[in-house]
Design a protein around this motif. Structure first.
Motif, PDB file in Angstrom:
ATOM      1  N   CYS A  70      -9.091 -23.154 -41.039  1.00 13.20           N
ATOM      2  CA  CYS A  70      -8.553 -22.752 -42.340  1.00 13.20           C
ATOM      3  C   CYS A  70      -7.346 -21.844 -42.144  1.00 13.20           C
ATOM      4  O   CYS A  70      -7.148 -21.276 -41.073  1.00 13.20           O
ATOM      5  N   VAL A  92      -1.362 -20.546 -51.206  1.00 12.88           N
ATOM      6  CA  VAL A  92      -1.837 -21.830 -50.687  1.00 12.88           C
ATOM      7  C   VAL A  92      -2.848 -21.590 -49.580  1.00 12.88           C
ATOM      8  O   VAL A  92      -2.667 -20.704 -48.744  1.00 12.88           O
ATOM      9  N   SER A  93      -3.889 -22.383 -49.578  1.00 12.73           N
ATOM     10  CA  SER A  93      -4.837 -22.368 -48.465  1.00 12.73           C
ATOM     11  C   SER A  93      -5.174 -23.801 -48.097  1.00 12.73           C
ATOM     12  O   SER A  93      -4.970 -24.716 -48.888  1.00 12.73           O
ATOM     13  N   TYR A  94      -5.666 -23.955 -46.884  1.00 15.21           N
ATOM     14  CA  TYR A  94      -6.260 -25.234 -46.513  1.00 15.21           C
ATOM     15  C   TYR A  94      -7.537 -24.962 -45.747  1.00 15.21           C
ATOM     16  O   TYR A  94      -7.690 -23.925 -45.096  1.00 15.21           O
ATOM     17  N   ASP A  96     -10.186 -27.426 -43.322  1.00 14.35           N
ATOM     18  CA  ASP A  96     -10.589 -28.716 -42.768  1.00 14.35           C
ATOM     19  C   ASP A  96     -12.101 -28.821 -42.866  1.00 14.35           C
ATOM     20  O   ASP A  96     -12.828 -27.944 -42.392  1.00 14.35           O
ATOM     21  N   THR A 159      -9.020 -32.652 -45.173  1.00 11.88           N
ATOM     22  CA  THR A 159      -8.323 -31.379 -45.335  1.00 11.88           C
ATOM     23  C   THR A 159      -8.123 -31.139 -46.829  1.00 11.88           C
ATOM     24  O   THR A 159      -7.596 -31.994 -47.531  1.00 11.88           O
ATOM     25  N   TYR A 161      -6.278 -28.834 -49.492  1.00 10.69           N
ATOM     26  CA  TYR A 161      -5.229 -27.853 -49.789  1.00 10.69           C
ATOM     27  C   TYR A 161      -5.435 -27.371 -51.220  1.00 10.69           C
ATOM     28  O   TYR A 161      -5.536 -28.189 -52.140  1.00 10.69           O
ATOM     29  N   SER A 163      -3.800 -24.705 -54.093  1.00 12.65           N
ATOM     30  CA  SER A 163      -2.644 -23.864 -54.431  1.00 12.65           C
ATOM     31  C   SER A 163      -2.780 -23.324 -55.846  1.00 12.65           C
ATOM     32  O   SER A 163      -3.189 -24.045 -56.753  1.00 12.65           O
ATOM     33  N   TRP A 176      -5.371 -19.552 -57.711  1.00  7.57           N
ATOM     34  CA  TRP A 176      -5.889 -20.120 -56.461  1.00  7.57           C
ATOM     35  C   TRP A 176      -7.408 -19.922 -56.379  1.00  7.57           C
ATOM     36  O   TRP A 176      -8.143 -20.845 -56.023  1.00  7.57           O
TER      37      TRP A 176
END
Length: 193
Positions: A70, A92-94, A96, A159, A161, A163, A176
């Motif tokens: 992440c 923004v984050s991601y 997996d 993944t 994402y 935002s 977010w």
């Protein structure tokens, strides 16, 4: 909230390796499913406890998914597609996500079913200045902790994402956090079906 999913399985597309580590070994994969206390060792969790709550829920024992990687960042780089929100910034984050079961890890159909189910559910969410983009990617699952052994299985990961958009960092963070919570609740509903 805008929600979409995409498939990126081309030769030049990014792929995940599990386990993984940075070249200097300073940052690496942590098995938070088996060791939930490791969530507190993720640097981003101290500044963003909402991310910590998400990681703890997805890595809960008995849940069919777990997290692999992440990151989170604040940006004033707004793309042409994001201009519809009329905001000057975004958070923004991601994360997996991987299935815990070996047969699901190698099933493209399971990943696509999960992405489609999440999109269908999340498209019913209230309108907020936020996006969730899901990307099915290739993942190489290495045996034990030895990626160099050549003994790996090719599979997939998802993944996510997330935002949030606003004219300032606080507003972006609020949107977010709402979108991340909505994703978490959708995962709980869709992943167990």
């Amino acid at each position: 909230m805008q929600v979409e999913y995409d498939v990126e399985l081309g030769r030049e597309d990014p792929a995940l390796e599990l386990p993984w580590s940075s070249e200097d070994g300073a940052v690496r994969y942590c098995d938070m499913k088996g060791h939930p206390e490791l969530v507190l060792q993720i640097a981003e969790v101290e500044a963003f406890p909402e991310l910590g709550a998400f990681l703890r829920r997805v890595n809960a024992l008995g849940f069919p998914l777990q997290t692999a990687k992440c990151d989170i960042w604040y940006s004033r780089d707004i793309s042409a597609e994001e201009e519809i929100f009329g905001a000057a910034s975004k958070l923004v984050s991601y994360v997996d996500l991987v299935f815990t079961a070996d047969d699901a890890r190698t099933s493209f159909e399971k990943h696509e079913e999960l992405a489609q189910g999440l999109c269908q559910l999340l498209q019913r969410a209230p309108e907020i200045a936020a996006t969730i983009a899901l990307v099915i990617r290739r993942c190489y699952y290495h045996q034990k902790d030895d990626p160099g052994s050549g003994d790996s299985t090719s599979g997939f990961c998802l993944t996510a994402y997330v935002s949030g958009f606003d004219d300032n960092q606080d507003g972006s963070r609020k949107r977010w956090a709402i979108a991340l919570t909505l994703l978490q609740h959708a995962l709980v509903q869709v992943a167990v079906l």
